[in-house]
Design a protein around this motif. Sequence first.
Motif, PDB file in Angstrom:
ATOM      1  N   ALA A  94       0.815  -1.213   0.000  1.00 38.48           N
ATOM      2  CA  ALA A  94       0.000   0.000   0.000  1.00 38.48           C
ATOM      3  C   ALA A  94       0.850   1.264   0.000  1.00 38.48           C
ATOM      4  O   ALA A  94       0.425   2.304  -0.508  1.00 38.48           O
ATOM      5  CB  ALA A  94      -0.938   0.000   1.205  1.00 38.48           C
ATOM      6  N   ASP A  97       1.319   2.268  -3.469  1.00 33.70           N
ATOM      7  CA  ASP A  97       0.112   2.247  -4.281  1.00 33.70           C
ATOM      8  C   ASP A  97      -0.517   3.630  -4.357  1.00 33.70           C
ATOM      9  O   ASP A  97      -0.211   4.518  -3.558  1.00 33.70           O
ATOM     10  CB  ASP A  97      -0.888   1.247  -3.678  1.00 33.70           C
ATOM     11  N   ARG A  98      -1.448   3.789  -5.273  1.00 30.65           N
ATOM     12  CA  ARG A  98      -2.171   5.064  -5.404  1.00 30.65           C
ATOM     13  C   ARG A  98      -3.349   5.097  -4.419  1.00 30.65           C
ATOM     14  O   ARG A  98      -3.836   4.048  -3.995  1.00 30.65           O
ATOM     15  CB  ARG A  98      -2.699   5.219  -6.829  1.00 30.65           C
ATOM     16  N   PRO A  99      -3.833   6.295  -4.063  1.00 26.28           N
ATOM     17  CA  PRO A  99      -5.030   6.373  -3.213  1.00 26.28           C
ATOM     18  C   PRO A  99      -6.229   5.755  -3.932  1.00 26.28           C
ATOM     19  O   PRO A  99      -6.414   5.952  -5.131  1.00 26.28           O
ATOM     20  CB  PRO A  99      -5.214   7.884  -3.016  1.00 26.28           C
ATOM     21  N   ARG A 100      -7.048   5.029  -3.185  1.00 25.07           N
ATOM     22  CA  ARG A 100      -8.152   4.315  -3.834  1.00 25.07           C
ATOM     23  C   ARG A 100      -9.498   4.517  -3.138  1.00 25.07           C
ATOM     24  O   ARG A 100     -10.436   3.777  -3.418  1.00 25.07           O
ATOM     25  CB  ARG A 100      -7.834   2.820  -3.890  1.00 25.07           C
ATOM     26  N   GLY A 101      -9.632   5.448  -2.229  1.00 28.18           N
ATOM     27  CA  GLY A 101     -10.937   5.732  -1.661  1.00 28.18           C
ATOM     28  C   GLY A 101     -11.143   5.167  -0.270  1.00 28.18           C
ATOM     29  O   GLY A 101     -10.337   4.406   0.269  1.00 28.18           O
ATOM     30  N   ARG A 102     -12.294   5.539   0.320  1.00 30.40           N
ATOM     31  CA  ARG A 102     -12.572   5.215   1.724  1.00 30.40           C
ATOM     32  C   ARG A 102     -12.732   3.717   1.961  1.00 30.40           C
ATOM     33  O   ARG A 102     -12.242   3.179   2.954  1.00 30.40           O
ATOM     34  CB  ARG A 102     -13.847   5.923   2.171  1.00 30.40           C
ATOM     35  N   TRP A 104     -11.493   1.189   0.331  1.00 32.56           N
ATOM     36  CA  TRP A 104     -10.179   0.544   0.239  1.00 32.56           C
ATOM     37  C   TRP A 104      -9.362   0.823   1.507  1.00 32.56           C
ATOM     38  O   TRP A 104      -8.701  -0.066   2.044  1.00 32.56           O
ATOM     39  CB  TRP A 104      -9.451   1.054  -0.997  1.00 32.56           C
ATOM     40  N   THR A 105      -9.415   2.078   1.968  1.00 30.77           N
ATOM     41  CA  THR A 105      -8.669   2.444   3.174  1.00 30.77           C
ATOM     42  C   THR A 105      -9.142   1.630   4.374  1.00 30.77           C
ATOM     43  O   THR A 105      -8.334   1.178   5.195  1.00 30.77           O
ATOM     44  CB  THR A 105      -8.827   3.949   3.453  1.00 30.77           C
ATOM     45  N   ASP A 151     -14.371  -0.103  -9.401  1.00 28.23           N
ATOM     46  CA  ASP A 151     -14.232   1.347  -9.524  1.00 28.23           C
ATOM     47  C   ASP A 151     -15.127   1.843 -10.638  1.00 28.23           C
ATOM     48  O   ASP A 151     -15.024   1.396 -11.780  1.00 28.23           O
ATOM     49  CB  ASP A 151     -12.787   1.748  -9.822  1.00 28.23           C
TER      50      ASP A 151
END
Length: 386
Positions: A94, A97-102, A104-105, A151
């Motif tokens: 992670a 990795d790129r940010p992927r939203g709530r 995913w977090t 997504d």
Amino acid sequence: MTTTSTSGPSGAAGTVDRAFAAALHTADDTALDTGASLLAADPAADAELARRGEELMAAAWRRGWEPADVLRLVRRELDEPHLRLAAELIRTQAAADRPRGRRWTRQLDEAGRLLESSGRASARTDRFTHATAVLELYRLLLRLPVLEPLDAPGPAGRRPAAPGESRVLGRIRALLAKAEATGYPQEAEALSAKAQELMARHSVDEARLAAQDPSPDAPGACRIGVDPPYEQAKAVLLDAVATANHCRAVWNEALGFSTVVGFEADLEAVELLYTSLLVQATTAMTKAEAAQRAGGRRRTKTFRQSFLAAYAHRVGTRLAVAAESQVTQDLLPVLASRDVAVADRVERMFPETTTTRLRGVSDAAGWAQGAEAADRARMTERRPLP
């Protein structure tokens, strides 16, 4: 003059390549032992082995998998050491990795909690055993199939989440958790009724905002685990909850999850309500079995399957009736438009689906008691929308 010839890379990368060539593309235990022996004998290869694992995890994301999906499959197919290794890989990968939203977090946070609860130190044993577990995990990651991507890029100007949104959902979770834990039925019903009220208000607020927003959100999707045993009945229950909340559910029996498609507030409601009802159903089934045993009758898997199937069927009926009574005339066009958007997203994600008939539902007592338990489920109907 003596000459030697070499084949393939040398050093740490060469050790990992040879181990992978021996072990990853076959299910043979002897080949696995060969690969693990190569890795165990070369401590210098550890960093390269971990890097390859991060690459495999990144490849899983490109195939449409998410952290929760991977952990669910590892838990189902392998053992606790593999689960810790997978969680550690997910957390390490992670960082690059790129940010992927709530959503995913939250899944990354869950992987972190898994590591904390199991203890990182306990994951390491002797080098050969550790290498064996790593190769078994990598075998699984290597053969992951391609999944439908979740997504859904929204249009320009997409409305940001409301400031109080996370607080509302946190309150709903807390209320349902208390309803499941209390031993007092009246208190549980009051807590569940309040949670339902908050769910309804949250969903209505979202629908009204969408009607006013020239660039409303597009439907999203999430995967919810449908774990054995009795996964067919659980999938039916999830489908009923999804339908009542303006969502659609598609079950993947082979991989143990359903993909639920809908707008974000409704997806959250489905996850929360399905989880709560499943807890209540399991508790009711356990009590029903105890009563049957006390009466001298031995209950079987067929009893439990029939119980949960009846529970899912009756809950679905109750939810459908409640849903019909919620909507006022002014919101009908908005909800119809959202239903069309959800159906279109489902069609694009799953152009080919089949229906499945429930199996093993033949115990009359199980069916009757499951239906009765559903009637008692703490699921007060939502009040009509304002």
